[in-house]
Design an enzyme around this catalytic site. Sequence first.
Site, short mmCIF file in Angstrom:
data_model
loop_
_atom_site.label_atom_id
_atom_site.label_comp_id
_atom_site.label_asym_id
_atom_site.label_seq_id
_atom_site.Cartn_x
_atom_site.Cartn_y
_atom_site.Cartn_z
N GLY A 1 0.10 5.48 -0.98
CA GLY A 1 -0.82 6.34 -0.25
C GLY A 1 -0.09 7.54 0.35
O GLY A 1 1.00 7.91 -0.09
N ASP B 1 -1.02 -7.07 -4.76
CA ASP B 1 -2.37 -7.01 -4.19
C ASP B 1 -2.36 -7.88 -2.95
O ASP B 1 -2.15 -9.10 -3.04
CB ASP B 1 -3.36 -7.54 -5.24
CG ASP B 1 -4.80 -7.51 -4.74
OD1 ASP B 1 -5.01 -7.20 -3.54
OD2 ASP B 1 -5.70 -7.79 -5.54
N ILE C 1 -1.44 -1.48 -5.66
CA ILE C 1 -2.23 -1.96 -6.80
C ILE C 1 -2.49 -0.82 -7.78
O ILE C 1 -3.17 -1.00 -8.77
CB ILE C 1 -3.57 -2.58 -6.34
CG1 ILE C 1 -4.34 -1.61 -5.44
CG2 ILE C 1 -3.33 -3.89 -5.64
CD1 ILE C 1 -5.75 -2.07 -5.11
N ARG C 2 -1.98 0.37 -7.44
CA ARG C 2 -2.18 1.52 -8.33
C ARG C 2 -0.92 1.74 -9.15
O ARG C 2 0.15 1.23 -8.82
CB ARG C 2 -2.47 2.78 -7.50
CG ARG C 2 -3.78 2.68 -6.76
CD ARG C 2 -4.18 4.04 -6.23
NE ARG C 2 -3.56 4.38 -4.97
CZ ARG C 2 -3.27 5.62 -4.60
NH1 ARG C 2 -3.50 6.63 -5.42
NH2 ARG C 2 -2.75 5.87 -3.42
N GLY D 1 0.83 -1.22 0.00
CA GLY D 1 0.00 0.00 0.00
C GLY D 1 0.86 1.26 0.00
O GLY D 1 0.51 2.28 0.59
N TYR E 1 -13.01 0.56 10.09
CA TYR E 1 -11.57 0.86 10.16
C TYR E 1 -11.03 0.56 11.56
O TYR E 1 -10.03 -0.16 11.72
CB TYR E 1 -11.38 2.33 9.80
CG TYR E 1 -9.96 2.84 9.83
CD1 TYR E 1 -8.97 2.27 9.03
CD2 TYR E 1 -9.61 3.94 10.63
CE1 TYR E 1 -7.67 2.78 9.04
CE2 TYR E 1 -8.32 4.45 10.63
CZ TYR E 1 -7.34 3.86 9.84
OH TYR E 1 -6.07 4.37 9.84
#
Length: 373
Positions: free
Chosen positions: A65, A106, A89-90, A62, A195
């Site tokens: 971000g 992922d 995953i971006r 991740g 969350y």
Amino acid sequence: MPIVKNVSRAVSQLLQSSGCGCGISIVPVRCIGVSPRQVASDASFHSVSFSDTDHPRVLITGGLGQLGVGLAKLLRKHFGKNNVILSDIRKPADNVFYSGPFIYADILDYKNLREIVVNNRITWLFHYSALLSAVGEANVPLARAVNITGLHNVLDIAAEHNLRLFVPSTIGAFGPTSPRDPTPDLCIQRPRTIYGVSKVHAELMGEYYHYRYGLDFRCLRYPGIISADSQPGGGTTDYAVQIFHDAMKTGKFQCNLKPDTRLPMMYIDDCLRATLEVMEAPAEALSMRTYNISAMSFTPEELAQEVQKHVPELQVTYNVDEVRQAIADSWPMNFDDRNARRDWGWKHDYDLPELVTTMFSFLGSDSRIAQAN
Ligand SMILES: NC(=O)C1=CN([C@@H]2O[C@H](COP(=O)(O)OP(=O)(O)OC[C@H]3O[C@@H](n4cnc5c(N)ncnc54)[C@H](O)[C@@H]3O)[C@@H](O)[C@H]2O)C=CC1
Ligand SMILES: CC(=O)[C@H](N)C(=O)O
């Protein structure tokens, strides 16, 4: 190096890293021969181990971000550019792609993640993938998958491959029945967001794997993080980043929390330094595996006053978002981080005036560069 020597070193590292200071004897996963996913204990990847004299081989999940790119930059300074792999995953921006290794990962794809860890001989994993508080409430099934199922994959792979694992938690892991001013490390945790629930689950699962399998799990509960060169990913504390951009661009800021909503906050450099420091701390210094860290607490009104010292013409209005306000009202107002300060020497550098000055000098030089181009 002979496999036997490596395995015995890995086992002794596991035993050392299980020093939880609680006096409970630990049976590491490899000693009982079965990992959480039933991987054979003599699988070939176990012959690869990280020596204390080498640099760790790092994977960040991740990583595109708000926090991951900054973390990669810091870790690459310490451990070398090619020892730190950023993943997401971006699609990465050009400057990120060309600044060091990047890979698609992922966390919901267990085999893909395991292959990356094995092929790149990963020894430390920073697990940053998550859906934050506000976007999590907007898509509970996805938040549950990414934050809970994804975490399970990461935990199993970390335990199987003897990784040191960092998972961030958050002020959002507390809820309306927690003491809010201040909030200690150990107290009731009944959050009311997916969350928060997923982060309490991560804290508990990580600690369970530590005690049960000897996993070297380390966790910090971050406050709201403020950064100049990266955008927040859909949280309740996002307003505290947005105000700087709006002050610079339009001189007008509409805040989605009430003016007197007090929350713990931290400048990104402090947050990332704390993360590296807790990962480098000797296992025997850690009396716990999940720590609060704190730097400052402020309300939107107090932040706006500090910002107006730099941009006196800034106009602030309030248009409260009920979802975010309800979340913020259930979170800590002040964070008690005495255990982190005592155990591994945590100390913040940035308070509110310093944070605001730093943000404007960064954004100011940034906009001057943009204008010049
Ligand atoms: N930014 C903050 O104020 C705080 C952050 N944290 C924690 O720190 C970590 C990093 O936070 P941010 O960078 O702000 O989060 P962010 O929301 O900005 O970034 C999360 C990243 O996870 C990625 N992701 C989503 N699904 C994925 C999947 N299936 N596989 C792999 N990656 C996936 C997204 O593409 C995104 O780039 C998170 O775990 C967050 O809970 C904790 C407290 C405060
Ligand atoms: C404090 C956090 O965890 C995050 N910034 C959010 O607001 O969701």
